[in-house]
Design a protein around this motif. Structure first.
Motif, PDB file in Angstrom:
ATOM      1  N   UNK A  17       0.924  -1.137   0.048  1.00  0.00           N
ATOM      2  CA  UNK A  17       0.132   0.024  -0.022  1.00  0.00           C
ATOM      3  C   UNK A  17       0.868   1.191   0.087  1.00  0.00           C
ATOM      4  N   UNK A  18       0.668   2.106  -0.932  1.00  0.00           N
ATOM      5  CA  UNK A  18       1.413   3.401  -1.088  1.00  0.00           C
ATOM      6  C   UNK A  18       0.659   4.416  -0.317  1.00  0.00           C
ATOM      7  N   UNK A  19       1.252   5.579  -0.078  1.00  0.00           N
ATOM      8  CA  UNK A  19       0.444   6.651   0.478  1.00  0.00           C
ATOM      9  C   UNK A  19      -0.519   7.150  -0.773  1.00  0.00           C
ATOM     10  N   UNK A  20      -1.694   7.493  -0.308  1.00  0.00           N
ATOM     11  CA  UNK A  20      -2.699   8.065  -1.224  1.00  0.00           C
ATOM     12  C   UNK A  20      -2.269   9.606  -1.557  1.00  0.00           C
ATOM     13  N   UNK A  21      -2.065   9.805  -2.802  1.00  0.00           N
ATOM     14  CA  UNK A  21      -1.503  11.219  -3.150  1.00  0.00           C
ATOM     15  C   UNK A  21      -2.376  12.098  -2.375  1.00  0.00           C
ATOM     16  N   UNK A  22      -3.647  11.946  -2.205  1.00  0.00           N
ATOM     17  CA  UNK A  22      -4.553  12.882  -1.655  1.00  0.00           C
ATOM     18  C   UNK A  22      -4.029  13.178  -0.509  1.00  0.00           C
ATOM     19  N   UNK A  23      -3.629  12.383   0.415  1.00  0.00           N
ATOM     20  CA  UNK A  23      -3.181  12.608   1.971  1.00  0.00           C
ATOM     21  C   UNK A  23      -2.307  13.589   1.734  1.00  0.00           C
ATOM     22  N   UNK A  24      -0.859  13.329   0.710  1.00  0.00           N
ATOM     23  CA  UNK A  24       0.115  14.012   0.469  1.00  0.00           C
ATOM     24  C   UNK A  24      -0.261  15.588   0.385  1.00  0.00           C
ATOM     25  N   UNK A  99       0.487  12.887 -11.484  1.00  0.00           N
ATOM     26  CA  UNK A  99       1.114  14.197 -11.040  1.00  0.00           C
ATOM     27  C   UNK A  99       0.376  15.574 -11.089  1.00  0.00           C
ATOM     28  N   UNK A 100      -1.125  15.305 -10.821  1.00  0.00           N
ATOM     29  CA  UNK A 100      -1.559  16.760 -10.781  1.00  0.00           C
ATOM     30  C   UNK A 100      -3.241  16.541 -10.143  1.00  0.00           C
ATOM     31  N   UNK A 101      -3.510  17.275  -9.475  1.00  0.00           N
ATOM     32  CA  UNK A 101      -4.949  17.208  -8.977  1.00  0.00           C
ATOM     33  C   UNK A 101      -5.507  18.509  -8.749  1.00  0.00           C
ATOM     34  N   UNK A 102      -7.037  18.672  -8.683  1.00  0.00           N
ATOM     35  CA  UNK A 102      -7.584  20.069  -8.381  1.00  0.00           C
ATOM     36  C   UNK A 102      -8.080  19.665  -6.998  1.00  0.00           C
ATOM     37  N   UNK A 103      -8.257  20.873  -6.182  1.00  0.00           N
ATOM     38  CA  UNK A 103      -8.393  20.792  -4.755  1.00  0.00           C
ATOM     39  C   UNK A 103      -9.366  21.903  -4.705  1.00  0.00           C
ATOM     40  N   UNK A 124      -2.533  21.536  -7.969  1.00  0.00           N
ATOM     41  CA  UNK A 124      -1.633  21.056  -7.418  1.00  0.00           C
ATOM     42  C   UNK A 124      -0.847  19.989  -8.112  1.00  0.00           C
ATOM     43  N   UNK A 125       0.338  20.204  -8.216  1.00  0.00           N
ATOM     44  CA  UNK A 125       1.259  19.226  -9.371  1.00  0.00           C
ATOM     45  C   UNK A 125       2.458  18.684  -8.513  1.00  0.00           C
TER      46      UNK A 125
END
Length: 140
Positions: A17-24, A99-103, A124-125
């Motif tokens: 299990x890897x850390x969920x990017x949303x947590x980062x 490598x990219x997300x909208x928050x 967020x990238x």
């Protein structure tokens, strides 16, 4: 039996299990909130891409550049009273890629004289293996 155990171990290692990017990403905003509330705008700005192309949109204005934005924050929030206590709440984080997300969320400042608040949308990238805000659209 050993062969099956080895296969199981390899499968477990392959699918750890890897850390969920949303947590980062949420951690970036949490660190910014903490820095703001300590009165440390330099540390607050570490959540942003340290580049002249980082973009801020607020009200009717566009601002580009990390240095320019830090200077504007220091001018507009010269002391702890002006900074107040900041809180963020994230309504949604939508991953666009690895490598990219909208928050999307809300912000609020609690100060002695007033209580400004509003909404934000962030791009967020992941840049140089670090999640950073590259575009910030904030409004009242």
């Amino acid at each position: 039996m050993v062969k099956n155990g080895l296969i199981a171990l390899l499968l477990i290692a392959a699918f750890q299990v890897q850390a969920v990017p949303t947590d980062d990403i949420a951690q970036v905003l949490s660190e910014q909130q903490d820095a703001w509330n300590r009165g440390d705008l330099d540390a607050y700005m570490q959540g942003y891409w340290h580049d002249e192309k980082v973009r801020f949109v607020s009200g009717k204005k566009f601002r580009y550049g990390w240095e320019e934005t830090l200077a504007a924050y220091k001018k507009n929030y010269p002391n702890k009273d002006a900074l107040g206590v900041l809180s963020f709440s994230i309504n949604e984080t939508k991953m666009l890629s690895n490598y990219a997300a909208i928050v999307v969320g809300r912000w609020e400042l609690k100060r002695v004289k007033d209580n400004p608040n509003g909404v934000f949308t962030l791009l967020v990238e992941k840049v140089d293996d670090k999640w950073v805000i590259t575009h910030d659209h904030t409004s009242d």
